[in-house]
Write a protein that holds these residues in place. Structure first.
Motif, PDB file in Angstrom:
ATOM      1  N   SER A   1       0.818  -1.220   0.000  1.00  0.00           N
ATOM      2  CA  SER A   1       0.000   0.000   0.000  1.00  0.00           C
ATOM      3  C   SER A   1       0.847   1.264   0.000  1.00  0.00           C
ATOM      4  O   SER A   1       0.400   2.322  -0.467  1.00  0.00           O
ATOM      5  N   LYS A   2       2.074   1.176   0.482  1.00  0.00           N
ATOM      6  CA  LYS A   2       2.947   2.344   0.516  1.00  0.00           C
ATOM      7  C   LYS A   2       3.447   2.722  -0.876  1.00  0.00           C
ATOM      8  O   LYS A   2       3.986   3.810  -1.067  1.00  0.00           O
ATOM      9  N   LYS A   3       3.299   1.795  -1.818  1.00  0.00           N
ATOM     10  CA  LYS A   3       3.846   2.028  -3.158  1.00  0.00           C
ATOM     11  C   LYS A   3       2.808   2.583  -4.139  1.00  0.00           C
ATOM     12  O   LYS A   3       3.141   2.842  -5.294  1.00  0.00           O
ATOM     13  N   LYS A   4       1.549   2.762  -3.682  1.00  0.00           N
ATOM     14  CA  LYS A   4       0.578   3.353  -4.606  1.00  0.00           C
ATOM     15  C   LYS A   4       0.877   4.841  -4.751  1.00  0.00           C
ATOM     16  O   LYS A   4       1.487   5.461  -3.880  1.00  0.00           O
ATOM     17  N   PHE A   5       0.479   5.419  -5.881  1.00  0.00           N
ATOM     18  CA  PHE A   5       0.819   6.816  -6.144  1.00  0.00           C
ATOM     19  C   PHE A   5      -0.267   7.465  -6.983  1.00  0.00           C
ATOM     20  O   PHE A   5      -1.034   6.801  -7.688  1.00  0.00           O
ATOM     21  N   ASN A   6      -0.325   8.785  -6.914  1.00  0.00           N
ATOM     22  CA  ASN A   6      -1.261   9.558  -7.719  1.00  0.00           C
ATOM     23  C   ASN A   6      -0.547  10.087  -8.959  1.00  0.00           C
ATOM     24  O   ASN A   6       0.635  10.435  -8.909  1.00  0.00           O
ATOM     25  N   CYS A   7      -1.284  10.156 -10.057  1.00  0.00           N
ATOM     26  CA  CYS A   7      -0.747  10.725 -11.286  1.00  0.00           C
ATOM     27  C   CYS A   7      -1.736  11.790 -11.752  1.00  0.00           C
ATOM     28  O   CYS A   7      -2.882  11.475 -12.107  1.00  0.00           O
ATOM     29  N   ALA A   8      -1.311  13.036 -11.709  1.00  0.00           N
ATOM     30  CA  ALA A   8      -2.184  14.165 -12.014  1.00  0.00           C
ATOM     31  C   ALA A   8      -2.265  14.400 -13.522  1.00  0.00           C
ATOM     32  O   ALA A   8      -1.431  13.905 -14.285  1.00  0.00           O
ATOM     33  N   PRO A   9      -3.267  15.176 -13.979  1.00  0.00           N
ATOM     34  CA  PRO A   9      -3.382  15.486 -15.409  1.00  0.00           C
ATOM     35  C   PRO A   9      -2.110  16.123 -15.955  1.00  0.00           C
ATOM     36  O   PRO A   9      -1.601  17.095 -15.388  1.00  0.00           O
ATOM     37  N   GLY A  10      -1.587  15.561 -17.028  1.00  0.00           N
ATOM     38  CA  GLY A  10      -0.404  16.102 -17.663  1.00  0.00           C
ATOM     39  C   GLY A  10       0.897  15.851 -16.931  1.00  0.00           C
ATOM     40  O   GLY A  10       1.963  16.294 -17.377  1.00  0.00           O
ATOM     41  N   GLU A  11       0.840  15.118 -15.813  1.00  0.00           N
ATOM     42  CA  GLU A  11       2.059  14.881 -15.039  1.00  0.00           C
ATOM     43  C   GLU A  11       2.946  13.836 -15.715  1.00  0.00           C
ATOM     44  O   GLU A  11       2.455  12.876 -16.308  1.00  0.00           O
ATOM     45  N   HIS A  12       4.249  14.008 -15.610  1.00  0.00           N
ATOM     46  CA  HIS A  12       5.216  13.055 -16.139  1.00  0.00           C
ATOM     47  C   HIS A  12       5.952  12.426 -14.965  1.00  0.00           C
ATOM     48  O   HIS A  12       6.725  13.096 -14.279  1.00  0.00           O
ATOM     49  N   LYS A  13       5.685  11.163 -14.728  1.00  0.00           N
ATOM     50  CA  LYS A  13       6.402  10.435 -13.674  1.00  0.00           C
ATOM     51  C   LYS A  13       7.435   9.547 -14.352  1.00  0.00           C
ATOM     52  O   LYS A  13       7.088   8.601 -15.057  1.00  0.00           O
ATOM     53  N   ALA A  14       8.699   9.847 -14.127  1.00  0.00           N
ATOM     54  CA  ALA A  14       9.775   9.101 -14.781  1.00  0.00           C
ATOM     55  C   ALA A  14      10.744   8.576 -13.731  1.00  0.00           C
ATOM     56  O   ALA A  14      10.685   8.934 -12.553  1.00  0.00           O
ATOM     57  N   GLY A  15      11.643   7.697 -14.173  1.00  0.00           N
ATOM     58  CA  GLY A  15      12.673   7.189 -13.278  1.00  0.00           C
ATOM     59  C   GLY A  15      12.178   6.184 -12.261  1.00  0.00           C
ATOM     60  O   GLY A  15      12.793   6.012 -11.206  1.00  0.00           O
ATOM     61  N   ILE A  16      11.060   5.498 -12.551  1.00  0.00           N
ATOM     62  CA  ILE A  16      10.553   4.459 -11.640  1.00  0.00           C
ATOM     63  C   ILE A  16      11.264   3.150 -11.980  1.00  0.00           C
ATOM     64  O   ILE A  16      11.064   2.594 -13.050  1.00  0.00           O
ATOM     65  N   ASN A  17      12.072   2.681 -11.080  1.00  0.00           N
ATOM     66  CA  ASN A  17      12.876   1.478 -11.318  1.00  0.00           C
ATOM     67  C   ASN A  17      12.293   0.296 -10.560  1.00  0.00           C
ATOM     68  O   ASN A  17      12.318   0.271  -9.321  1.00  0.00           O
ATOM     69  N   LEU A  18      11.752  -0.654 -11.278  1.00  0.00           N
ATOM     70  CA  LEU A  18      11.131  -1.831 -10.676  1.00  0.00           C
ATOM     71  C   LEU A  18      12.123  -2.990 -10.637  1.00  0.00           C
ATOM     72  O   LEU A  18      12.804  -3.264 -11.627  1.00  0.00           O
ATOM     73  N   VAL A  19      12.180  -3.663  -9.498  1.00  0.00           N
ATOM     74  CA  VAL A  19      13.041  -4.836  -9.339  1.00  0.00           C
ATOM     75  C   VAL A  19      12.176  -6.004  -8.882  1.00  0.00           C
ATOM     76  O   VAL A  19      11.508  -5.929  -7.847  1.00  0.00           O
TER      77      VAL A  19
END
Length: 437
Positions: free
Chosen positions: A123-141
């Motif tokens: 649950s700590k890893k959920k996130f919001n993504c707003a209109p037009g937002e760019h979320k980058a650099g998410i590194n999944l292992v």
């Protein structure tokens, strides 16, 4: 090398006047609304790797609705991204609350099984993504011992929204075709639909399903040849060339996209689609055949792939009647209250055109990878400085010539070249030569 001479012909002048009429008479408000809709999408990008390296990785994007995080009914799988190995992934989705997971597709069947390593829910890893937002650099292992409890198996490929209302809540990736088998006679390839891709590109995505289509089931023994159409175009323009393709050696694939979109975005999405197809079918190489503006997109695909994805996806590139230096008529778009993005990209000297041949500081030349031969076919009419649509000067931009392995002139009109037997024979020979290098 042969360089063209700058001239404004009567045909070009008529074309300029026609474009001006279209800009003033079309629904400018509609164009603006389409662009605003596209700008609302949030972008989510990153990389994925497994603790224990393996081929076959799938990243899944889940949208959180409401209620308990642990209750699976409160989550909806809105998109997935298939990779052959560790690498980059990206999603374009509606604003909302999301969670990312990924698993090792050990059986390479796009079915998540409980014994396959995965990133557990947190649950700590959920996130919001707003209109037009760019979320980058998410590194999944993906942890080797990571597991997701619950029912199994889950067929990822079947979890797609079907109705139009459902599509509005999912990711752009679920609206794209990734290797669907179809006929060129399909209604979605009609010229009316293609026109919608120019004037209403956002609606086109949800209604016409752009992407990459197969014209026959995938064949391990044949090399894929991807045909890329131009502005306001449709795959049916390649009917003659596809009919006369050497089908004993090659399998035709067709790109379909909203031609009013930004060209770099079209190139990026086609690249990602090719990567997902490679993860599914494990082909070794792809050949590109592109007409008109499609040649700009194809070159951008090659350069973007080299920079971002670093995969050897392409082994040969044939461009036909491509406006490497843009089109003078497109400059009118700069003065319109609302302009189609691709027109702005086609304006001579635009940032997009410049970056096809130069790095961002516009100093160092930007070349195609040496392992990808580029055969440049230009077209012209008797006594004219163009082919009825694109000037020879633009088709023979010096930087494009310098980067080309071969140059071929064809005494054909801009669209007539696609129905020319000699052109068809030349393309087959060029593909044959590339296959045997």
């Amino acid at each position: 090398m042969l360089y063209g001479v700058a001239m404004i012909t009567k045909k070009n002048l008529i074309f300029v006047i026609l474009i001006a009429f279209l800009i003033t008479s079309c629904d400018l408000l509609s164009i603006k609304e389409q662009q605003e809709k596209a700008a609302e999408l949030c972008q989510i990008k990153g990389t994925v790797v497994a603790e224990q390296p393996t081929n076959g990785l799938i990243v899944a994007l889940l949208r959180y609705k409401t209620g308990s995080f642990k209750n699976k009914d409160n989550w909806t799988l809105v998109d997935h991204y298939v990779l052959e190995k560790a690498g980059q992934w990206a999603f374009y989705s509606r604003p909302g609350t999301y969670f990312l997971t990924a698993f090792q597709d050990i059986n390479n069947n796009k079915i998540f099984e409980r014994n396959e390593p995965a990133i557990p829910f947190d649950s700590k890893k959920k996130f919001n993504c707003a209109p037009g937002e760019h979320k980058a650099g998410i590194n999944l292992v993906i942890p080797h011992k990571g597991r997701i409890p619950g029912n199994a198996p889950v067929d990822i490929s079947n979890l797609q929204a079907r109705s139009k209302s459902e599509q509005l809540n999912v990711s752009l990736g679920q609206a794209l075709a990734i290797g669907e088998v179809i006929s060129l006679d399909d209604q979605r390839f009609s010229r009316e639909n293609a026109s919608k891709g120019l004037w209403k590109p956002f609606d086109f995505i949800w209604e016409s399903k752009p992407g990459i289509y197969f014209l026959q089931p995938y064949d391990d023994n044949k090399i894929p040849v991807l045909f890329v159409h131009g502005i306001n175009g449709t795959p049916i323009e390649f009917s003659f060339l596809i009919k006369n393709l050497d089908h004993s050696r090659f399998q035709p694939w067709i790109a379909y996209y909203p031609s009013g979109s930004q060209l770099i975005n079209i190139a990026t999405n086609l690249n990602r689609t090719i990567i997902q197809l490679k993860a599914q079918h494990h082909f070794k190489k792809t050949f590109l055949v592109a007409h008109s503006m499609g040649g700009l997109i194809a070159r951008s695909m090659i350069l973007e792939n080299r920079k971002t994805f670093q995969e050897k996806l392409y082994a040969s590139f044939i461009s036909i009647s491509t406006p490497w230096n843009g089109h003078s008529a497109a400059q009118i778009a700069k003065y319109a209250p609302a302009a189609v993005y691709s027109w702005l990209d086609m304006t001579p000297g635009s940032e997009f055109l410049t970056q096809l041949f130069y790095t961002e500081n516009n100093i160092r030349p930007r070349h195609l990878p040496p392992h990808i031969p580029h055969s440049l076919i230009f077209t012209y009419l008797h006594g004219e400085s163009d082919d009825g649509t694109i000037s020879i000067e633009s088709q023979l931009r010096p930087e494009a010539q310098e980067d080309a392995t071969h140059l071929y002139g064809s005494l054909q009109s801009h669209n007539g070249v696609l129905e020319d037997l000699k052109t068809s024979q030349l393309i087959n020979q060029l593909l044959f030569d590339a296959d045997n290098e």
